[in-house]
Design a protein around this motif. Sequence first.
Motif, PDB file in Angstrom:
ATOM      1  N   ARG A 196      20.215  33.116 -18.876  1.00 15.27           N
ATOM      2  CA  ARG A 196      21.604  33.380 -18.492  1.00 15.27           C
ATOM      3  C   ARG A 196      22.317  33.969 -19.697  1.00 15.27           C
ATOM      4  NH1 ARG A 196      24.114  27.386 -17.625  1.00 15.27           N
ATOM      5  NH2 ARG A 196      25.818  28.704 -16.926  1.00 15.27           N
ATOM      6  N   HIS A 197      23.560  34.363 -19.516  1.00 17.45           N
ATOM      7  CA  HIS A 197      24.353  34.955 -20.588  1.00 17.45           C
ATOM      8  C   HIS A 197      24.491  33.996 -21.772  1.00 17.45           C
ATOM      9  CE1 HIS A 197      27.360  37.601 -22.332  1.00 17.45           C
ATOM     10  NE2 HIS A 197      28.099  36.542 -22.572  1.00 17.45           N
ATOM     11  N   PRO A 198      24.368  34.358 -23.041  1.00 17.09           N
ATOM     12  CA  PRO A 198      23.994  35.704 -23.487  1.00 17.09           C
ATOM     13  C   PRO A 198      22.479  35.918 -23.412  1.00 17.09           C
ATOM     14  CG  PRO A 198      24.384  34.282 -25.365  1.00 17.09           C
ATOM     15  CD  PRO A 198      24.663  33.448 -24.157  1.00 17.09           C
ATOM     16  N   ARG A 214      19.393  42.130 -21.736  1.00 14.26           N
ATOM     17  CA  ARG A 214      20.782  42.622 -21.838  1.00 14.26           C
ATOM     18  C   ARG A 214      20.956  43.946 -21.107  1.00 14.26           C
ATOM     19  NH1 ARG A 214      20.856  41.504 -28.253  1.00 14.26           N
ATOM     20  NH2 ARG A 214      18.809  42.376 -27.845  1.00 14.26           N
ATOM     21  N   THR A 217      20.904  43.112 -16.815  1.00 12.58           N
ATOM     22  CA  THR A 217      21.599  41.968 -16.218  1.00 12.58           C
ATOM     23  C   THR A 217      23.105  42.140 -16.330  1.00 12.58           C
ATOM     24  OG1 THR A 217      21.472  40.873 -18.364  1.00 12.58           O
ATOM     25  CG2 THR A 217      19.809  40.258 -16.725  1.00 12.58           C
ATOM     26  N   THR A 218      23.834  41.295 -15.585  1.00 10.38           N
ATOM     27  CA  THR A 218      25.279  41.177 -15.791  1.00 10.38           C
ATOM     28  C   THR A 218      25.534  39.772 -16.349  1.00 10.38           C
ATOM     29  OG1 THR A 218      25.847  40.149 -13.680  1.00 10.38           O
ATOM     30  CG2 THR A 218      25.582  42.547 -13.678  1.00 10.38           C
ATOM     31  N   GLU A 219      26.776  39.534 -16.782  1.00 13.92           N
ATOM     32  CA  GLU A 219      27.088  38.247 -17.425  1.00 13.92           C
ATOM     33  C   GLU A 219      26.937  37.060 -16.477  1.00 13.92           C
ATOM     34  OE1 GLU A 219      30.767  38.029 -19.433  1.00 13.92           O
ATOM     35  OE2 GLU A 219      30.314  39.671 -20.816  1.00 13.92           O
ATOM     36  N   ARG A 220      27.008  37.344 -15.176  1.00  9.96           N
ATOM     37  CA  ARG A 220      26.976  36.227 -14.224  1.00  9.96           C
ATOM     38  C   ARG A 220      25.566  35.836 -13.780  1.00  9.96           C
ATOM     39  NH1 ARG A 220      30.388  38.520  -9.592  1.00  9.96           N
ATOM     40  NH2 ARG A 220      29.125  40.267 -10.291  1.00  9.96           N
TER      41      ARG A 220
END
Lengths: 260, 260
Positions: A196-198, A214, A217-220
């Motif tokens: 998951r993020h980061p 990175r 993906t998106t932050e969610r």
Amino acid sequence: MCQLLGMNCNVPTDICFSFEGFSQRGGGTDEHRDGWGIAFFEGKGCRNFVDILPATHSPVAHLVKEYPIKSLNVIAHIRKATVGKIRLENTHPFVRELWGHYWIFAHNGDLKDFIPPLLTDFQPVGETDSEQAFCLLLQELKDRHPGGMPTLPALHRTLCATAAKIAAYGSFNFILSNGKHLFAHGSTQLSYIVRRHPFGQAHLVDKDITVDFREVTTERDQVAVIATAPLTDNESWTLIPPGTLVVFQNGLPLISNSGR
Amino acid sequence: MCQLLGMNCNVPTDICFSFEGFSQRGGGTDEHRDGWGIAFFEGKGCRNFVDILPATHSPVAHLVKEYPIKSLNVIAHIRKATVGKIRLENTHPFVRELWGHYWIFAHNGDLKDFIPPLLTDFQPVGETDSEQAFCLLLQELKDRHPGGMPTLPALHRTLCATAAKIAAYGSFNFILSNGKHLFAHGSTQLSYIVRRHPFGQAHLVDKDITVDFREVTTERDQVAVIATAPLTDNESWTLIPPGTLVVFQNGLPLISNSGR
């Protein structure tokens, strides 16, 4: 013995990177040459690709690596035959319908002298102890919850109790999914990682490939990957303690019983 | 409306030639663009490839055309959605287990106001009238034959009776197989051809391809091909009369009820 791979996510994700490494163990970096399979949920539907060729040589495995099928729940398996011949009907994952949902199951381990009580609603098609165990899990769910799909805690309790009974016969690492939740039962070896993020980079154990999450993906995004043995050598995987059934939802471990 | 394709043989045979023509109807020579599927028995095991892309564009269909999977019983379907959205869970063939055997089913037709009695052991996962009909067929088999797989005549009688009840709701062309026998029910349009010694040439309707079966067969081979509309234009296909359920075994029509 066999090897398991599972994925549970909060957004449809392809499993190409993990499967690239995992499938190397099917005749490449490891000895699991006796067939393989991978099942993807897409909505309530599922696709189950199975083949008796080694994953490293199978045209179907080649398709799976090249065709990015996006899914919230995936289960894969590569087989080293112990109980049951090298036949399609003995190849995991197995699929059945219960309560208007497909259920997908794959097992790693050996169950000695495991002859479950008479199964009426779910009968094994092949010869494996694994499919017998799957049928028993579903029969217990159906018998204990005649009204249909119970709440998640009730589902978890029934699965835990049945898994503990079956695990008395040997090693019973398994991954099970109904398309919404993914259940991972640790018995001897089964680990997971949550990405998951980061996000960072990951490097495969079985093939010299690195991906930078990175970039894709998106932050969610949240993705849990479960495997018999860690697939990457630069990330920290969590061992599922023996006797523990972890439920994954939306890419995160949600509930688990205490290890026994 | 959809289109059906089935094959039943006495020796494992690939379906590449027939599927080449049939799949053209999934977005090429015809309008059945809303997904497709093909299921192969291999021993007691089965593989079911389903996709929501048109068969003419699907990477999975490309694999099926290039990878000659040999089977005694195959069922394929291309879909033009009428009841149920374009989703994987609405894509034929459907698979269930009964009596320790997989059963595969695909349907062409529309059933109006078809709401079968409460189904307990086999519940539809998707939204189609077709899957409901399949569940009812299996439920009736299970209820009427609690001791397990009956004799073929008894199986045929139960399937005929249930098919007739369902066909009262509309058109009910279907192909069903348990891996040993293949059942083809004619309602509005379903035809078959038996190819056996002496073999000849066949030319596809949907693509300018000819195969000379003399080059790829032995004298003992027997292959029955069943399709909504004839796949070849230089062979003589037999129409299955409305209300008739033909059983195929070892590539030959074995028994059928009289047409109603």
